[in-house]
Enzyme design. Structure first.
Site, PDB file in Angstrom:
ATOM      1  N   THR A   1     -98.151 -48.630   9.898  1.00 32.31           N
ATOM      2  CA  THR A   1     -98.195 -48.976   8.564  1.00 32.31           C
ATOM      3  C   THR A   1     -99.456 -49.166   7.988  1.00 32.31           C
ATOM      4  OG1 THR A   1     -96.256 -50.279   8.791  1.00 32.31           O
ATOM      5  CG2 THR A   1     -97.353 -50.967   7.209  1.00 32.31           C
TER       6      THR A   1
ATOM      7  N   HIS B   1    -100.465 -45.862   6.901  1.00 34.65           N
ATOM      8  CA  HIS B   1     -99.852 -45.319   5.589  1.00 34.65           C
ATOM      9  C   HIS B   1    -100.569 -46.051   4.576  1.00 34.65           C
ATOM     10  CE1 HIS B   1     -96.023 -43.672   7.208  1.00 34.65           C
ATOM     11  NE2 HIS B   1     -96.128 -44.694   8.039  1.00 34.65           N
TER      12      HIS B   1
END
Ligand code: ZN
Length: 348
Positions: free
Chosen positions: A40, A43
């Site tokens: 994450t 990202h």
């Protein structure tokens, strides 16, 4: 304090000074000892489509961490200064339908640490008392930080039993390898790992897995059928989010088998739904977060007992200042788990 920010929309991150957060009445303030980088965070760093729609800069990201409690709010009862904690990073509202029916991990109003609110790539982070998970002082902070992603692996793997069952794991990022380790610890009869990236395959082999295949060279469906008397595996753990892996994984799952989906596809997936799902009679689970806190107790049992050792998954250690270097390794899939420390690190 020093913190890693997504300061403005766009690629990258900035190390900046920020005020030390002040804990609310039901919150605790933690002095961060070690953090680990999650997919994450990659990202958020690369500012992909998902990040652009979800992240509101300026904010401090990062959510996998461990540290020492230094201050508690006036209503806090179970945590005290000096406690060593990690955190369940899904902050549940406590009063929606899901929270009230035992599914806090599916809270309708969930806020995620380091995604929706300031996170743990900082010298200090505040978290609700409920989200603090007390660690034994003997648990190294790097391993303690990894309990959160390990919890994803535990939830995905053990949502149904795997004992004496054959298991495929598609995708050998850190959570994929962790899932394979959980399956092995729980007595799976066969674990086949499918991963196109060499560095990841090597890491899977290094932690003792024998059936680690490159889907570019070896057809995983054939390989798995060959190793399961032509039946396919009983359990398919989807950790890649890749179209091809999902197709191949389903086609090498036994009729009536179980699938846990944890990998997040970039866009829509196309399946031969009739053949690969309906007529196959598979049972499919979407895996979101960790059961609060059932999964955490399993995490603790697996680590304390020595059934799973996460240490070999750590491939690099950096200080916050080297965030760009760490991200480059992860973007190129050249690393397993990377530990980031708030301070400059001493060689060990
Ligand atoms: Zn809720």
């Amino acid at each position: 304090m020093k913190a890693i920010f997504k300061y403005k929309p766009g690629v990258g991150a900035e190390v900046r000074e920020a005020p030390i957060p002040s804990p609310g009445p039901s919150e605790v303030l933690v002095k961060v000892k070690a953090t680990t980088i999650c997919g994450t965070d990659v990202h958020i760093y690369t500012w992909d489509e998902w990040s652009q729609s979800r992240i509101k800069p300026p904010m401090i990201f990062g959510h996998e961490f461990a540290g020492e409690v230094v201050e508690v709010g006036k209503n806090v009862k179970t945590i005290k200064p000096g406690d060593w904690v990690s955190a369940e990073t899904h902050i549940a509202c406590g009063h929606c339908y899901q929270c009230r029916t035992g599914n806090k991990h599916l809270c309708e109003n969930v806020k995620i640490l380091g995604v929706d609110i300031n996170g743990a790539f900082a010298e200090y982070v505040k978290i609700p008392e409920e989200n603090a998970w007390k660690n034994d002082v003997s648990l190294p902070p790097e391993i303690a930080a990894m309990q959160e992603p390990f919890g994803n692996a535990v939830h995905a793997t053990l949502i149904e039993d795997v004992t004496a069952k054959s298991v495929s794991v598609f995708g050998a990022g850190p959570i994929g390898i962790m899932s394979a380790m959980v399956a092995r610890a729980a007595g799976a009869s066969l674990v086949v790992i499918v991963e196109p990236e060499e560095a990841r395959r090597n890491l899977a082999k290094k932690v003792g897995f024998e059936h680690v295949i490159n889907p570019i060279e070896t057809d995983p469906v054939e390989y798995i059928l060959d190793h399961t008397s032509g039946l396919g595996v009983e359990v398919f753990l989807e950790m890649s989010g890749a179209q091809k892996a999902i197709e191949q994984g389903l086609r090498s799952t036994r009729k009536g088998g179980r699938v846990s989906f944890l990998g997040i596809p970039k866009g829509h997936i196309t399946l031969n739904f009739a053949e690969d799902v309906v007529f196959r009679g598979v049972k499919m689970y979407g895996i979101n977060g960790r059961k609060m806190f059932e999964t955490w107790y399993k995490v603790k049992a697996l680590l304390d007992s020595g059934l799973v050792d996460l240490k070999p998954l750590i491939t690099h250690k950096f200080s916050f200042d080297d965030i760009d270097k760490a991200m480059e390794l992860l973007i190129n899939k050249k690393a397993g788990k990377i530990v980031l420390y708030p301070q400059k690190i001493e060689e060990d």
